[in-house]
Every structure is written in C-alpha cells, then in structure tokens.
Design a protein around this motif. Structure first.
Motif, PDB file in Angstrom:
ATOM      1  N   UNK A   1       0.877  -1.168  -0.068  1.00  0.00           N
ATOM      2  CA  UNK A   1       0.052   0.040  -0.077  1.00  0.00           C
ATOM      3  C   UNK A   1       0.810   1.379   0.047  1.00  0.00           C
ATOM      4  N   UNK A   2       0.739   2.105  -1.012  1.00  0.00           N
ATOM      5  CA  UNK A   2       1.321   3.312  -1.013  1.00  0.00           C
ATOM      6  C   UNK A   2       0.576   4.586  -1.021  1.00  0.00           C
ATOM      7  N   UNK A   3       0.528   5.503  -0.022  1.00  0.00           N
ATOM      8  CA  UNK A   3       0.027   6.453   0.030  1.00  0.00           C
ATOM      9  C   UNK A   3       0.858   7.813  -0.591  1.00  0.00           C
ATOM     10  N   UNK A   4      -0.216   8.598  -1.023  1.00  0.00           N
ATOM     11  CA  UNK A   4       0.175   9.800  -1.507  1.00  0.00           C
ATOM     12  C   UNK A   4      -0.740  11.020  -1.339  1.00  0.00           C
ATOM     13  N   UNK A   5      -0.338  12.366  -1.521  1.00  0.00           N
ATOM     14  CA  UNK A   5      -1.177  13.273  -1.549  1.00  0.00           C
ATOM     15  C   UNK A   5      -1.294  14.038  -0.233  1.00  0.00           C
ATOM     16  N   UNK A   6      -0.545  13.731   0.620  1.00  0.00           N
ATOM     17  CA  UNK A   6      -0.088  14.490   2.090  1.00  0.00           C
ATOM     18  C   UNK A   6       0.697  15.535   1.915  1.00  0.00           C
ATOM     19  N   UNK A   7       0.574  16.537   2.737  1.00  0.00           N
ATOM     20  CA  UNK A   7       1.201  17.623   2.858  1.00  0.00           C
ATOM     21  C   UNK A   7       0.526  18.850   3.638  1.00  0.00           C
ATOM     22  N   UNK A   8       0.793  20.220   3.401  1.00  0.00           N
ATOM     23  CA  UNK A   8       0.359  21.100   4.224  1.00  0.00           C
ATOM     24  C   UNK A   8      -0.809  21.973   3.925  1.00  0.00           C
ATOM     25  N   UNK A   9      -1.902  22.344   4.887  1.00  0.00           N
ATOM     26  CA  UNK A   9      -3.073  22.983   4.504  1.00  0.00           C
ATOM     27  C   UNK A   9      -3.461  24.190   5.469  1.00  0.00           C
ATOM     28  N   UNK A  10      -3.916  24.919   5.087  1.00  0.00           N
ATOM     29  CA  UNK A  10      -4.530  26.248   6.064  1.00  0.00           C
ATOM     30  C   UNK A  10      -5.803  25.551   6.634  1.00  0.00           C
ATOM     31  N   UNK A  11      -6.224  25.867   7.888  1.00  0.00           N
ATOM     32  CA  UNK A  11      -7.403  25.642   8.580  1.00  0.00           C
ATOM     33  C   UNK A  11      -8.452  26.051   7.557  1.00  0.00           C
ATOM     34  N   UNK A  12      -9.523  24.954   7.505  1.00  0.00           N
ATOM     35  CA  UNK A  12     -10.537  25.425   6.449  1.00  0.00           C
ATOM     36  C   UNK A  12     -10.342  24.907   5.153  1.00  0.00           C
ATOM     37  N   UNK A  13      -9.182  24.405   4.672  1.00  0.00           N
ATOM     38  CA  UNK A  13      -8.641  24.113   3.388  1.00  0.00           C
ATOM     39  C   UNK A  13      -9.164  22.560   3.018  1.00  0.00           C
ATOM     40  N   UNK A  14      -8.529  21.918   2.010  1.00  0.00           N
ATOM     41  CA  UNK A  14      -8.779  20.702   1.601  1.00  0.00           C
ATOM     42  C   UNK A  14      -7.444  20.066   1.185  1.00  0.00           C
ATOM     43  N   UNK A  15      -7.516  18.615   1.435  1.00  0.00           N
ATOM     44  CA  UNK A  15      -6.415  17.710   0.770  1.00  0.00           C
ATOM     45  C   UNK A  15      -7.135  16.273   0.504  1.00  0.00           C
ATOM     46  N   UNK A  16      -6.516  15.962  -0.450  1.00  0.00           N
ATOM     47  CA  UNK A  16      -7.199  14.328  -0.762  1.00  0.00           C
ATOM     48  C   UNK A  16      -5.723  13.455  -0.783  1.00  0.00           C
ATOM     49  N   UNK A  17      -6.041  12.493   0.013  1.00  0.00           N
ATOM     50  CA  UNK A  17      -4.981  11.433   0.184  1.00  0.00           C
ATOM     51  C   UNK A  17      -5.475  10.045  -0.789  1.00  0.00           C
ATOM     52  N   UNK A  18      -4.183   9.493  -1.492  1.00  0.00           N
ATOM     53  CA  UNK A  18      -4.619   8.203  -2.185  1.00  0.00           C
ATOM     54  C   UNK A  18      -3.728   7.295  -1.699  1.00  0.00           C
ATOM     55  N   UNK A  19      -4.391   6.151  -1.714  1.00  0.00           N
ATOM     56  CA  UNK A  19      -3.522   4.858  -1.583  1.00  0.00           C
ATOM     57  C   UNK A  19      -3.645   3.803  -2.673  1.00  0.00           C
ATOM     58  N   UNK A  20      -2.723   3.450  -3.088  1.00  0.00           N
ATOM     59  CA  UNK A  20      -2.651   2.559  -4.450  1.00  0.00           C
ATOM     60  C   UNK A  20      -2.058   1.109  -3.825  1.00  0.00           C
ATOM     61  N   UNK A  21      -3.011   0.173  -4.071  1.00  0.00           N
ATOM     62  CA  UNK A  21      -2.840  -1.191  -3.722  1.00  0.00           C
ATOM     63  C   UNK A  21      -2.051  -1.965  -4.824  1.00  0.00           C
ATOM     64  N   UNK A  22      -1.357  -2.829  -4.337  1.00  0.00           N
ATOM     65  CA  UNK A  22      -0.821  -4.019  -5.284  1.00  0.00           C
ATOM     66  C   UNK A  22      -0.837  -5.278  -4.471  1.00  0.00           C
ATOM     67  N   UNK A  23      -1.119  -6.357  -5.153  1.00  0.00           N
ATOM     68  CA  UNK A  23      -1.140  -7.535  -4.487  1.00  0.00           C
ATOM     69  C   UNK A  23      -1.508  -8.662  -5.332  1.00  0.00           C
ATOM     70  N   UNK A  24      -1.331  -9.929  -4.934  1.00  0.00           N
ATOM     71  CA  UNK A  24      -1.644 -11.125  -5.941  1.00  0.00           C
ATOM     72  C   UNK A  24      -3.095 -11.310  -5.831  1.00  0.00           C
ATOM     73  N   UNK A  25      -3.844 -11.084  -4.791  1.00  0.00           N
ATOM     74  CA  UNK A  25      -5.340 -10.949  -4.646  1.00  0.00           C
ATOM     75  C   UNK A  25      -5.988  -9.801  -5.117  1.00  0.00           C
TER      76      UNK A  25
END
Length: 129
Positions: free
Chosen positions: A4-28
C-alpha cells in the motif's frame, strides 16, 4: 504480498482541503479487501478515521471527521481515497491506509486496528491555523 502506497499528504490552512490516495498492489484483487484510513498524531495512538467495505457504498467514519472527510474506492484503479475538507489543526497527523484481507460482509468496514493486516508507510498531513 500486499503493498500500500499513500500519496497526497502535505500542508494546508485551516478550512482547506487535501486528498490522500492509497494505491494497492497484491496477488489477490483489490476488490476483495475492505479498506480503511487511520491517523496518528505525535505521542498518541493510531486511531480510526474512515473505512469502506467491499461494497463501495458501505462507509463509516469517526465522529471527529464525519461530514468533513469522504472515503471512496476505485477498484479499476486499485486505489482508495480520503478527501478531507474543512481541515482543522487537530487533523494534523500521519495518515495510514490499511487493508483487511478477511472481509466477507460487503457492507462492513472495521474500525479497529486489529481488523486490518496490511498497512501503508504513512503520509504526513499538517494543518495550520
């Protein structure tokens, strides 16, 4: 083995928005895992933020983020997202995505760490006032 690999973190001001993503890889296939987001602030325990079941419409949220955060999954892209709106300084933490390989009920997403057996490396989110 699952990665599982997360991305999209960072800094924001109060009231702002961010979106995190998590990409999956696996046999199933990704669609056979329930997914969750947790967070951990410095000196505190890792706590549940949001979860999504095998059924993408089955979601649950911690009371502290309900109405502000939205979890979603895209099985075609093997990705789970966490959209964070109206951010507050108390949302500052390292955010982790997690996968539950034992999910059977399509409508269920766990809220306990012990229900998840795979974890990403974490992504820092910092919210300033």
């Amino acid at each position: 083995q699952v990665q599982l690999v997360e991305s999209g973190g960072g800094s924001a001001q109060a009231g702002g928005s961010l979106t995190l993503s998590c990409t999956f890889s696996g046999r199933r296939g990704f669609s056979t895992y329930a997914m969750g987001w947790f967070r951990q602030a410095p000196g505190k325990e890792r706590t549940f933020v949001a979860g999504v079941g095998l059924n993408a419409d089955s979601t649950r949220y911690a009371a502290s983020v309900k109405g502000r955060f939205t979890i979603s999954r895209d099985n075609a892209k093997n990705t789970v997202y966490l959209r964070m709106d109206n951010l507050k300084p108390e949302d500052t933490a390292v955010y982790f995505c997690a996968a539950d390989s034992y999910a059977h009920d399509p409508t269920y997403a766990g809220k306990d760490k012990e229900e998840y057996d795979y974890w990403g490396q974490g992504s820092q989110v910092t919210v300033s006032s």
